[in-house]
Motif scaffolding. Sequence first.
Motif, short mmCIF file in Angstrom:
data_model
loop_
_atom_site.label_atom_id
_atom_site.label_comp_id
_atom_site.label_asym_id
_atom_site.label_seq_id
_atom_site.Cartn_x
_atom_site.Cartn_y
_atom_site.Cartn_z
N LEU A 267 -2.04 18.99 7.16
CA LEU A 267 -2.52 17.99 6.20
C LEU A 267 -3.56 18.56 5.24
O LEU A 267 -4.06 17.83 4.37
CB LEU A 267 -3.12 16.80 6.96
N ALA A 268 -3.87 19.84 5.36
CA ALA A 268 -4.89 20.44 4.50
C ALA A 268 -4.50 20.39 3.03
O ALA A 268 -5.37 20.36 2.14
CB ALA A 268 -5.15 21.89 4.93
N VAL A 269 -3.20 20.39 2.74
CA VAL A 269 -2.73 20.37 1.35
C VAL A 269 -2.74 18.95 0.77
O VAL A 269 -2.46 18.78 -0.42
CB VAL A 269 -1.31 20.96 1.26
N MET A 270 -3.04 17.96 1.59
CA MET A 270 -3.01 16.57 1.14
C MET A 270 -4.44 16.12 0.83
O MET A 270 -5.32 16.19 1.70
CB MET A 270 -2.42 15.70 2.25
N PRO A 271 -4.73 15.67 -0.39
CA PRO A 271 -6.09 15.27 -0.76
C PRO A 271 -6.65 14.20 0.20
O PRO A 271 -5.90 13.34 0.69
CB PRO A 271 -5.92 14.69 -2.17
N GLU A 272 -7.95 14.27 0.46
CA GLU A 272 -8.57 13.32 1.39
C GLU A 272 -8.44 11.88 0.91
O GLU A 272 -8.28 10.96 1.71
CB GLU A 272 -10.04 13.68 1.58
N GLU A 273 -8.52 11.68 -0.42
CA GLU A 273 -8.39 10.33 -0.95
C GLU A 273 -7.02 9.75 -0.64
O GLU A 273 -6.86 8.56 -0.33
CB GLU A 273 -8.62 10.33 -2.47
N GLU A 274 -5.99 10.61 -0.71
CA GLU A 274 -4.63 10.17 -0.41
C GLU A 274 -4.48 9.85 1.07
O GLU A 274 -3.86 8.85 1.44
CB GLU A 274 -3.66 11.28 -0.82
N GLN A 275 -5.09 10.68 1.91
CA GLN A 275 -5.04 10.42 3.35
C GLN A 275 -5.75 9.11 3.69
O GLN A 275 -5.27 8.33 4.51
CB GLN A 275 -5.69 11.57 4.12
N GLU A 276 -6.87 8.85 3.03
CA GLU A 276 -7.62 7.62 3.27
C GLU A 276 -6.82 6.40 2.82
O GLU A 276 -6.84 5.35 3.48
CB GLU A 276 -8.95 7.67 2.54
N ALA A 277 -6.09 6.54 1.71
CA ALA A 277 -5.26 5.43 1.22
C ALA A 277 -4.14 5.10 2.22
O ALA A 277 -3.82 3.93 2.47
CB ALA A 277 -4.66 5.78 -0.14
N VAL A 278 -3.56 6.14 2.83
CA VAL A 278 -2.52 5.93 3.84
C VAL A 278 -3.12 5.23 5.07
O VAL A 278 -2.54 4.29 5.62
CB VAL A 278 -1.87 7.27 4.24
N TRP A 279 -4.29 5.70 5.49
CA TRP A 279 -4.97 5.10 6.65
C TRP A 279 -5.24 3.61 6.41
O TRP A 279 -4.98 2.77 7.27
CB TRP A 279 -6.27 5.85 6.91
N ASN A 280 -5.76 3.30 5.23
CA ASN A 280 -6.05 1.90 4.89
C ASN A 280 -4.78 1.06 4.87
O ASN A 280 -4.80 -0.13 5.26
CB ASN A 280 -6.76 1.82 3.53
N ALA A 281 -3.68 1.66 4.42
CA ALA A 281 -2.41 0.93 4.40
C ALA A 281 -1.95 0.60 5.82
O ALA A 281 -1.43 -0.49 6.08
CB ALA A 281 -1.35 1.74 3.66
N VAL A 293 4.33 1.20 4.04
CA VAL A 293 3.10 1.99 3.83
C VAL A 293 3.28 2.92 2.65
O VAL A 293 2.40 3.04 1.79
CB VAL A 293 2.75 2.78 5.11
N MET A 294 4.42 3.59 2.58
CA MET A 294 4.67 4.49 1.46
C MET A 294 4.64 3.74 0.13
O MET A 294 4.05 4.19 -0.86
CB MET A 294 6.03 5.19 1.64
N GLN A 295 5.28 2.56 0.10
CA GLN A 295 5.33 1.80 -1.15
C GLN A 295 3.95 1.28 -1.54
O GLN A 295 3.62 1.22 -2.73
CB GLN A 295 6.32 0.65 -1.00
N LYS A 296 3.13 0.92 -0.56
CA LYS A 296 1.78 0.43 -0.87
C LYS A 296 0.91 1.54 -1.44
O LYS A 296 0.12 1.32 -2.35
CB LYS A 296 1.12 -0.16 0.37
N VAL A 297 1.07 2.75 -0.91
CA VAL A 297 0.23 3.87 -1.34
C VAL A 297 0.71 4.47 -2.66
O VAL A 297 -0.08 4.75 -3.55
CB VAL A 297 0.19 4.96 -0.25
N TYR A 298 2.03 4.64 -2.78
CA TYR A 298 2.56 5.39 -3.93
C TYR A 298 3.31 4.52 -4.93
O TYR A 298 3.69 5.02 -6.00
CB TYR A 298 3.50 6.49 -3.44
N GLY A 299 3.55 3.25 -4.60
CA GLY A 299 4.35 2.44 -5.49
C GLY A 299 5.79 2.90 -5.45
O GLY A 299 6.26 3.45 -4.45
N PRO A 300 6.53 2.72 -6.53
CA PRO A 300 7.94 3.12 -6.53
C PRO A 300 8.14 4.63 -6.58
O PRO A 300 9.24 5.12 -6.34
CB PRO A 300 8.50 2.45 -7.81
N ASP A 301 7.10 5.38 -6.92
CA ASP A 301 7.23 6.83 -7.08
C ASP A 301 6.51 7.55 -5.95
O ASP A 301 5.45 7.14 -5.48
CB ASP A 301 6.63 7.28 -8.41
N ARG A 302 7.08 8.65 -5.50
CA ARG A 302 6.40 9.50 -4.53
C ARG A 302 5.49 10.46 -5.26
O ARG A 302 5.66 10.71 -6.47
CB ARG A 302 7.42 10.26 -3.68
N PRO A 303 4.50 11.08 -4.59
CA PRO A 303 3.59 12.00 -5.26
C PRO A 303 4.32 13.21 -5.83
O PRO A 303 5.31 13.68 -5.26
CB PRO A 303 2.62 12.41 -4.14
#
Length: 333
Positions: A267-281, A293-303
Amino acid sequence: MEIIFMNRLTRMFEQEEQPAQLWIGEEEGSWQLVWSRYEAGDREDMVWYEGDSWDELLHVYRHQLATRMGEGYRPLLQGLFHDGDELKDRGYGGQRLQCYSELHSNEVLYEDLCAWRRQRAASDRKAPYFIATNRLLRMISAYVPQTLEELMQLPGVGESKASEYGQEWLEHTHGMQRSHDFPLDWVYAALKEEEYESWLYKQKEHKYKQELEKFTTRKQVLEGMKEGLTLEEIVNRSGLSRRELIEWLEILDDEGYDTDSLLDAELAVMPEEEQEAVWNAYEVLGDSFLKPVMQKVYGPDRPSGTNLEQVYERLRMIRIRFRRSAETAKNAG
């Protein structure tokens, strides 16, 4: 080396008795499991296991012994699997019907039924085994029922199955010759005891092979984690897919093994803000399903820079930690 267990086994092959010995030895904490076969006065040793793990030795022992007993070997001392009563108790049930059907099935009819199942599964959008198991199709091909009443005498066919698929099965069996009629009581006399026992040990061989493979995979994953290997390095060593390996991490973490070092590295390559957004979801939506969870964090598009498989992989790794945290909080409360 001290011999701590030995048993003699024999089988009849082409009207000749073939003897063998199975023994376990121990020396300075190292175990050895050996199969010795005698033929024309010569002895051939096969080392099934050599190492320091008693648990691993037992897994190899069960699988290899079931294989040999499936080939017709029988022990001088009974109770190698502690299953004498089990064989006796299951002697006159559906197991014998299944055994006979696998030994005497009509292969052409069986393949036709399998082809029908594939087509029906595709049209119904169901997994093939939900429609009919291989075991059931084997029995239909061996016993060739001609009526719904006969069909419902087969284990696994109740009113619901007969109503939904029975007529289609009977279309395949209609007019086909068969050597015996229903009811199927004749099977118990027609099936030789030696055939039945060898078949049972073949079932055990399959079961113990799966258990051995699971044990070996578990050992490889734990050793890889201990050595500090990356996810990809463990994949290359074990032959697992990345998805299968993450499923193992979920199991091992739930059992209390420390997976943090491996998760940190991945998970080192994944920004902490993104990890926190997933956790909150997960906190809002729960951890049963990944897609919401994926749709809540990223909407219709993936990173950007990632494929869908990578996204789900990271969601599952964060979920491992989320579930652990939730369990810790539950136990503390």
